[in-house]
Write a protein that holds these residues in place. Structure first.
Motif, short mmCIF file in Angstrom:
data_model
loop_
_atom_site.label_atom_id
_atom_site.label_comp_id
_atom_site.label_asym_id
_atom_site.label_seq_id
_atom_site.Cartn_x
_atom_site.Cartn_y
_atom_site.Cartn_z
N TYR A 76 0.84 -1.19 0.00
CA TYR A 76 0.00 0.00 0.00
C TYR A 76 0.88 1.24 0.00
O TYR A 76 1.77 1.38 0.85
N VAL A 77 0.66 2.11 -0.97
CA VAL A 77 1.38 3.38 -1.04
C VAL A 77 0.37 4.49 -0.75
O VAL A 77 -0.47 4.79 -1.59
N PRO A 78 0.42 5.09 0.44
CA PRO A 78 -0.59 6.08 0.83
C PRO A 78 -0.39 7.43 0.15
O PRO A 78 0.71 7.76 -0.31
N GLU A 79 -1.46 8.22 0.14
CA GLU A 79 -1.36 9.58 -0.41
C GLU A 79 -0.47 10.45 0.46
O GLU A 79 0.36 11.21 -0.04
N GLN A 80 -0.64 10.35 1.77
CA GLN A 80 0.18 11.11 2.71
C GLN A 80 1.31 10.22 3.23
O GLN A 80 1.04 9.17 3.81
N PRO A 81 2.56 10.60 3.01
CA PRO A 81 3.68 9.78 3.47
C PRO A 81 3.61 9.48 4.97
O PRO A 81 3.26 10.35 5.77
N VAL A 82 3.92 8.26 5.32
CA VAL A 82 3.94 7.81 6.71
C VAL A 82 5.33 7.23 6.99
O VAL A 82 5.79 6.35 6.27
N GLU A 156 -3.38 8.21 -4.97
CA GLU A 156 -2.94 9.51 -5.46
C GLU A 156 -1.41 9.63 -5.50
O GLU A 156 -0.82 10.46 -4.82
N PRO A 157 -0.74 8.82 -6.31
CA PRO A 157 0.72 8.77 -6.27
C PRO A 157 1.42 9.97 -6.89
O PRO A 157 2.60 10.20 -6.63
N PHE A 158 0.72 10.77 -7.69
CA PHE A 158 1.40 11.83 -8.44
C PHE A 158 1.56 13.12 -7.65
O PHE A 158 2.28 14.02 -8.09
N ILE A 159 0.90 13.22 -6.51
CA ILE A 159 0.97 14.45 -5.71
C ILE A 159 2.40 14.64 -5.19
O ILE A 159 2.94 13.79 -4.49
N GLY A 160 3.02 15.76 -5.55
CA GLY A 160 4.36 16.06 -5.07
C GLY A 160 5.49 15.55 -5.94
O GLY A 160 6.65 15.90 -5.72
N LEU A 161 5.18 14.70 -6.93
CA LEU A 161 6.24 14.15 -7.78
C LEU A 161 6.53 15.10 -8.94
O LEU A 161 5.62 15.62 -9.57
N ASP A 162 7.83 15.29 -9.22
CA ASP A 162 8.19 16.08 -10.39
C ASP A 162 8.05 15.20 -11.63
O ASP A 162 7.85 13.98 -11.53
N PRO A 163 8.11 15.78 -12.84
CA PRO A 163 7.89 15.00 -14.06
C PRO A 163 8.82 13.80 -14.21
O PRO A 163 8.40 12.73 -14.65
N ARG A 164 10.10 13.95 -13.83
CA ARG A 164 11.04 12.84 -13.96
C ARG A 164 10.67 11.71 -13.01
O ARG A 164 10.69 10.53 -13.39
N ALA A 181 2.27 -8.56 -11.59
CA ALA A 181 1.57 -7.90 -10.50
C ALA A 181 0.37 -7.13 -11.04
O ALA A 181 0.34 -6.74 -12.20
N GLY A 182 -0.62 -6.94 -10.19
CA GLY A 182 -1.76 -6.10 -10.52
C GLY A 182 -1.66 -4.79 -9.76
O GLY A 182 -0.99 -4.73 -8.72
N VAL A 183 -2.31 -3.75 -10.28
CA VAL A 183 -2.25 -2.44 -9.65
C VAL A 183 -3.65 -1.85 -9.55
O VAL A 183 -4.40 -1.85 -10.53
N LEU A 184 -4.00 -1.38 -8.37
CA LEU A 184 -5.20 -0.57 -8.17
C LEU A 184 -4.71 0.82 -7.79
O LEU A 184 -4.08 1.00 -6.75
N MET A 185 -5.00 1.80 -8.64
CA MET A 185 -4.47 3.14 -8.43
C MET A 185 -5.59 4.17 -8.38
O MET A 185 -6.33 4.34 -9.35
N SER A 186 -5.73 4.83 -7.24
CA SER A 186 -6.68 5.92 -7.10
C SER A 186 -6.00 7.20 -7.56
O SER A 186 -4.89 7.52 -7.13
N THR A 187 -6.64 7.95 -8.48
CA THR A 187 -6.00 9.16 -8.99
C THR A 187 -7.03 10.15 -9.52
O THR A 187 -8.10 9.78 -9.99
N HIS A 188 -6.66 11.44 -9.43
CA HIS A 188 -7.43 12.51 -10.05
C HIS A 188 -6.84 12.90 -11.41
O HIS A 188 -7.44 13.70 -12.13
#
Length: 236
Positions: A76-82, A156-164, A181-188
Motif C-alpha cells: 500500500y502506497v498512501p497519499e500522505q507519506p507515513v 494519489e501517487p502523483f501528488i508532489g512528484l516532479d515529471p522525472r 503484479a496487478g495495480v489498483l491506483m486511485s487518482t485525479h
C-alpha cells in the motif's frame, strides 16, 4: 507467482464508520494479474473509504476482500507519506525488508537500484522528516516497489512528484505489471489514467457509477468518442 485469475477481488456490500453511517455500498470489482485498474471519482465520492475497506481499516464493513488465492501479498502506497521520525531512508528500507522476510543480498541490491532510479542515493542515510513532500513520496514508492507484491494499492501517487519522478514511477509500474503484479491506483490525474490504465472503476456518491475498459465507460456514459475526462464529467 502462481497463475491466478485475479490478484484482488473486492465485494463491498456497505462500509462506513458505523452501521448507521455507511459511506459506500455495492462496490464490486476485480484486479487481474499484469493489469492496472484506475479508481476514479470526484472528491468525497468514496475512493478513500473503498481503499480503507480493502485494507481492513474501516470500523464497520460488510465486505469480502480476497487477495489472489487467499495467500496473495500486497503493498500500500498512501497519499500522505507515513514514516518513523528516527529512522533514516535506508533504515526504512531495511525495516520493510525484515517485515517481509526478504533475502538480505537481494533486497539490498534492489534498494540500491531504487535509490538510483529515483535519484535519492545521497539521501540514503538522512531522516525523511527533513525531506520535501516529493522526496517523502518517492520513499513511499520505493518501499512499495522493494516488496514486489502480487498487487499494489496506490493512493494519489502523483501528488508532489516532479515529471522525472512521475516517469520513473510509471515505468516501474509497467515493469511490475509485466512481472504479473496487478495495480489498483486511485487518482485525479485522468489524462494519465486514460493513457496507462487498462480498466477503470468510477465511484460517485458512494457507489459504482461505471466500470470497465474505456470503451465500456464510454458506452455507459453515452459518449462513444469521449475522453475519460468527458465521461467522468457526464457521469458525475
Amino acid at each position: 507467482m502462481s497463475q491466478i485469475n485475479t490478484v484482488l477481488k473486492v465485494q463491498i456490500h456497505e462500509a462506513g464508520y458505523e452501521p448507521a453511517e455507511t459511506k459506500i455500498r455495492n462496490i464490486s470489482f476485480d484486479v487481474q494479474p499484469g493489469s492496472l485498474t484506475g479508481l476514479i471519482g470526484p472528491n468525497g465520492a468514496g475512493k478513500s473509504t473503498t481503499i480503507k475497506t480493502i485494507l481492513g481499516l474501516m470500523p464497520y464493513a460488510n465486505a469480502e476482500i480476497e487477495f489472489g488465492d487467499g495467500t496473495g501479498t500486497y503493498a500500500y502506497v498512501p497519499e500522505q507519506p507515513v514514516f518513523y521520525e528516527t529512522l533514516t531512508l535506508w533504515e526504512h528500507l531495511s525495516l520493510a525488508a525484515a517485515v517481509n522476510e526478504l533475502d538480505a543480498e537481494s533486497w539490498e541490491a534492489d534498494a540500491t537500484r531504487l535509490l538510483e532510479r529515483f535519484r535519492m542515493t545521497e539521501a540514503k542515510h538522512l531522516l525523511p522528516g527533513g525531506f520535501s513532500k516529493g522526496m517523502q513520496q518517492k520513499m513511499m514508492l520505493m518501499l512499495g516497489f522493494l516488496v514486489r507484491p502480487d498487487v499494489y494499492i496506490v493512493d494519489e501517487p502523483f501528488i508532489g512528484l516532479d515529471p522525472r519522478a512521475t516517469m520513473d514511477f510509471l515505468e516501474l509500474l509497467q515493469e511490475e505489471c509485466r512481472r504479473g503484479a496487478g495495480v489498483l491506483m486511485s487518482t485525479h490525474v485522468l489524462d494519465t489514467a486514460e493513457r496507462i490504465c487498462e480498466k477503470f472503476v468510477l465511484i460517485h456518491e458512494g457507489r459504482v457509477a461505471a466500470a470497465g475498459h474505456l470503451d465500456e465507460i464510454r458506452l455507459q456514459s453515452g459518449l462513444p468518442q469521449a475522453t475519460l475526462f468527458e465521461c467522468f464529467s457526464a457521469l458525475t
